[in-house]
Design an enzyme around this catalytic site. Structure first.
Site, short mmCIF file in Angstrom:
data_model
loop_
_atom_site.label_atom_id
_atom_site.label_comp_id
_atom_site.label_asym_id
_atom_site.label_seq_id
_atom_site.Cartn_x
_atom_site.Cartn_y
_atom_site.Cartn_z
CE1 TYR A 1 -65.71 -18.40 -89.21
CE2 TYR A 1 -67.63 -18.76 -90.58
CZ TYR A 1 -67.01 -18.83 -89.36
OH TYR A 1 -67.69 -19.32 -88.29
CE LYS B 1 -54.37 -16.23 -78.66
NZ LYS B 1 -54.49 -16.39 -77.19
CG ASP C 1 -56.87 -15.78 -74.74
OD1 ASP C 1 -56.87 -14.71 -75.37
OD2 ASP C 1 -55.84 -16.29 -74.30
CG ASP D 1 -69.36 -18.49 -85.70
OD1 ASP D 1 -70.57 -18.24 -85.66
OD2 ASP D 1 -68.89 -19.63 -85.88
#
Ligand code: NAD
Length: 341
Positions: free
Chosen positions: A126, A178, A212, A236
Site C-alpha cells: 500500500y 505469502k 491462499d 484488506d
C-alpha cells in the site's frame, strides 16, 4: 466510569456515507454518547467543497482531537487523487487496522462466527511505490510496484495482535503471509511475527498460514480461526471475505489505531451503486461507533448499543435489504433508537 465530554472529528464521507452517518449520529445522541463533534470533509466531498480530498482543516481537527468517526471515502480507480484513507493512516501512523466480524443474525450461511482481523495498515504493497515504463509509444507498457515491510513495523503489528488476543480473552493468533513466493516482503513479516508469538507462548497459541490456503479454509471451516494478523493487502482482501461470512459488508466495523490517534469506520466503501436510495445498512458504521465508545472507556454505552442492535435485528426482525429485510436506512435507525430510549 467518566461522563466527561470527548472532542472527536466527524467525517460524513462520500456516497452512502452521509446517509449512514446521519443515522449513526442520531443513535449516539439517543445513547447520550460523550462525543463533541467537529464536522470535517474528506474524499470526494473534500475535493468538491474545499478543493482537496484531505483538507488541512480536517487534518488539524484530527491532530487536535486524536479521535474520529469517518464515513467511507471515495477513491478514483486507476488514475486520479491518492486514497485519503491511506493518507490518513500514514499521516497519523495508524498502524493497526482492527476488523472484528461476528454473527449478529442467526440463520445465515454460517453460524457463530467470531473472528478478528488485525491488518498492518501503513506498509506492504500500500505504500504506493509504483511507476510505468513506456515502450514503443505505449505509456503503460510495463507497470512496476514495490512493497515495503520493515522489521520494526512487523514487530509493532504482531505485538499489537498478540496483546489484543491476551486483553480480549482470545485463544489463538494466526499469522497469514505469502512467504513462499514473496520471500523477502512477507518473509520478514512471518519471521518477526513468529518471534513475537514465542514471547506469548502459554498465553496465546500461535500458528501460521499461507494466504491462499487461509482464504479457502475461511470458507470451509472459519471456526478454526480466532485472531488473524496479516500484511496490508492480504488484510484488506481477507476482511472483505470474512465480512461475507457474517452477512456482508454492512455488518463489519473497523478501527484504525495509532499511537496518537484512532479513526473508526465501516469496512465497506461508499457503495455508489446504492448511494442516494436510502437503503444502505448503517450497522457497520454504528458498530464502529460502538468500538469508539469502548475505546474512550464507555463500555457501558457500547454494551447498551450492542444489546439494542440485537433486539432490533432479532426480536423485531427489522433489517435492511442486504440482510433480506425491507427496512430503509432511516427505518432501521428509528427502530434501533426505540430500543435505546
Ligand atoms: P463498496 O464497499 O463501496 O461496495 C461493495 C458492494 O457492497 C456494493 O454492491 C455495495 O452496494 C455493497 N455495500 C457496501 N456497503 C454497504 C452497506 N452499508 N449496505 C448495503 N450494501 C453495502 O466497495 P466498492 O464499490 O469497491 O468501492 C466504492 C468506493 O469506496 C471506491 O471509491 C473505494 O475506493 C471506496 N472505498 C472506501 C473505503 C473506506 O473509506 N474505508 C473502503 C473501501 C472502499
Amino acid at each position: 466510569m467518566s461522563s466527561a465530554r470527548v472532542p472527536a472529528t466527524l467525517i460524513p464521507g462520500d456516497g452512502i456515507g452521509t446517509e449512514i452517518m446521519d443515522v449513526t449520529v442520531r443513535v449516539l445522541e439517543a445513547l447520550e454518547a460523550p462525543f463533541e463533534w467537529d464536522v470535517q470533509k474528506a474524499g470526494r466531498a473534500g475535493l468538491q467543497e474545499c478543493g482537496d480530498p484531505l483538507p488541512p482543516a480536517t487534518l488539524d481537527s484530527i491532530r487536535r482531537t486524536g479521535l474520529a468517526l469517518k464515513g467511507p471515502l471515495e477513491t478514483p480507480v486507476g488514475g486520479g487523487y491518492r486514497s485519503s484513507n491511506v493518507r490518513l493512516r500514514e499521516e497519523f501512523h495508524l498502524y493497526a487496522n482492527v476488523r472484528p466480524a461476528m454473527t449478529l443474525v442467526p440463520g445465515g450461511r454460517y453460524e457463530n462466527i467470531d473472528l478478528v482481523t488485525i491488518r498492518e495498515n501503513t506498509e506492504g504493497l500500500y505504500v504506493g511505490f509504483e511507476h510505468y515504463i513506456p515502450i514503443d509509444g505505449d505509456p503503460h507498457a510495463v507497470a512496476i510496484g514495490s512493497g515495503v515491510n520493515t522489521r520494526a513495523g512487523c514487530r509493532r503489528i504482531a505485538e499489537f495482535a498478540f496483546n489484543y488476543a491476551v486483553t480480549h480473552g482470545r485463544r489463538k493468533v494466526t499469522i497469514v503471509h505469502k512467504a513462499n513466493i514473496l520471500k523477502a516482503l512477507t518473509g520478514v513479516f512471518l519471521e518477526t511475527a513468529r518471534e513475537v508469538g514465542k514471547a506469548y507462548e502459554g498465553r496465546v497459541k500461535s500458528e501460521d498460514r499461507i494466504v491462499d490456503a487461509c482464504a479457502m479454509q475461511l470458507v470451509l471451516n472459519p471456526w478454526q480461526f480466532d485472531v488473524i494478523v496479516t500484511t496490508n493487502l492480504f488484510g484488506d482482501i481477507l476482511s472483505d471475505e470474512i465480512a461475507g461470512l457474517v452477512g456482508g459488508l454492512g455488518m463489519t466495523p473497523g478501527a484504525n489505531i495509532g499511537e496518537n490517534a484512532a479513526i473508526f469506520e465501516a469496512v465497506h466503501g461508499s457503495a455508489p451503486d446504492i448511494a442516494g436510495k436510502g437503503i444502505a445498512n448503517p450497522l457497520a458504521l454504528i458498530l464502529a461507533s460502538a468500538m469508539m465508545l469502548a475505546h474512550v472507556g464507555r463500555q457501558d454505552l457500547a454494551g447498551r448499543l450492542r444489546q439494542a442492535i440485537d433486539r432490533t435485528l432479532n426480536q423485531d426482525s427489522i433489517r435492511t435489504r442486504d440482510l433480506g429485510g425491507t427496512a430503509t436506512t432511516r427505518e432501521f435507525g428509528d427502530a434501533l433508537i426505540r430500543h435505546i430510549l
